[in-house]
Motif scaffolding. Structure first.
Motif, PDB file in Angstrom:
ATOM      1  N   SER A   1      62.109  -9.033 121.550  1.00 14.35           N
ATOM      2  CA  SER A   1      62.769  -9.523 120.277  1.00 14.35           C
ATOM      3  C   SER A   1      63.774 -10.307 120.613  1.00 14.35           C
ATOM      4  N   VAL A   2      64.229 -10.862 121.973  1.00 10.43           N
ATOM      5  CA  VAL A   2      65.295 -11.538 122.109  1.00 10.43           C
ATOM      6  C   VAL A   2      64.708 -13.078 122.039  1.00 10.43           C
ATOM      7  N   TYR A   3      65.441 -13.937 121.348  1.00  9.74           N
ATOM      8  CA  TYR A   3      64.920 -15.316 121.148  1.00  9.74           C
ATOM      9  C   TYR A   3      66.057 -16.389 121.580  1.00  9.74           C
ATOM     10  N   GLN A   4      66.049 -17.340 122.247  1.00 12.95           N
ATOM     11  CA  GLN A   4      66.597 -18.457 122.383  1.00 12.95           C
ATOM     12  C   GLN A   4      66.410 -19.667 121.297  1.00 12.95           C
ATOM     13  N   GLU A   5      67.282 -20.605 121.394  1.00  9.75           N
ATOM     14  CA  GLU A   5      67.160 -21.838 120.578  1.00  9.75           C
ATOM     15  C   GLU A   5      65.421 -22.516 120.997  1.00  9.75           C
ATOM     16  N   GLY A   6      64.705 -22.505 119.961  1.00  8.78           N
ATOM     17  CA  GLY A   6      63.536 -23.409 120.188  1.00  8.78           C
ATOM     18  C   GLY A   6      62.316 -22.393 120.411  1.00  8.78           C
ATOM     19  N   ASP A   7      62.495 -21.027 120.608  1.00  8.66           N
ATOM     20  CA  ASP A   7      61.414 -19.943 120.807  1.00  8.66           C
ATOM     21  C   ASP A   7      60.846 -19.782 119.193  1.00  8.66           C
ATOM     22  N   GLU A   8      59.369 -19.331 119.647  1.00 11.68           N
ATOM     23  CA  GLU A   8      58.704 -19.125 118.338  1.00 11.68           C
ATOM     24  C   GLU A   8      58.200 -17.653 118.479  1.00 11.68           C
ATOM     25  N   PHE A   9      58.134 -17.006 117.300  1.00 11.63           N
ATOM     26  CA  PHE A   9      57.425 -15.726 117.157  1.00 11.63           C
ATOM     27  C   PHE A   9      56.657 -15.523 115.683  1.00 11.63           C
TER      28      PHE A   9
END
Length: 167
Positions: A38-46
């Motif tokens: 559940s850790v996301y950076q800029e540009g990641d999709e979920f």
């Protein structure tokens, strides 16, 4: 004789103050134990439900205290974008420990830095983190108080021990 007794007491106060200051300076703040997925950076999709979301931006901005003695601090914000049924892009922004509803589910956001965001629905983890953080702050403030009080007492004791005698 009194100066020797004061020297022993001053040494004890010095030890207690140094130990409490050492604990303050070497302690680590609690961390949020979030799942790695559940850790996301800029540009990641979920994906939540049947919709795909994109973390458009993750930002950290530092604000000053306004010159009135109040500390500013760092504010965090993430913008999450998705396509609705008509194909139009919608977005929602969320700050530190703020809630956002995605596909009917409520999530919170947590930022460790300005580069990544944790998006989770495990509010029990957030509650435990907030409790641990409050306890950490309370203990740290108490240890600072001990350090300041022992330092002040040490200076007062030494100053009084070397006052000139009336007799």
């Amino acid at each position: 004789m009194q100066r020797r007794a004061v020297a022993v007491a001053a040494a004890l106060f010095l030890i207690v103050g140094a130990l409490s200051l050492g604990l303050v300076l070497t302690s680590e703040a609690p961390a949020l134990n979030a799942a790695d997925d559940s850790v996301y950076q800029e540009g990641d999709e979920f994906t939540v439900g049947d919709r795909t979301y994109t973390v458009a931006t993750v930002e950290a901005s530092e604000s000053s205290g306004g010159g009135h003695g109040g500390g500013g601090g760092v504010t965090y914000e993430a913008v999450i974008e998705w396509q609705n049924e008509t194909g139009a892009t919608q977005s929602a922004s969320v700050g530190q420990h703020g809630n956002v509803t995605l596909s009917g589910e409520t999530f919170f956001a947590h930022f460790e830095s300005g580069e990544e965001v944790v998006i989770s629905s495990n509010f029990e983890t957030l509650r435990q983190y907030n409790t641990a953080t409050e306890q950490y702050q309370e203990h740290t403030n108490g240890l600072w108080g001990v350090s300041i009080l022992t330092g002040s007492t040490l200076i007062l004791l030494l100053g009084m021990a070397y006052l000139p005698s009336r007799y």
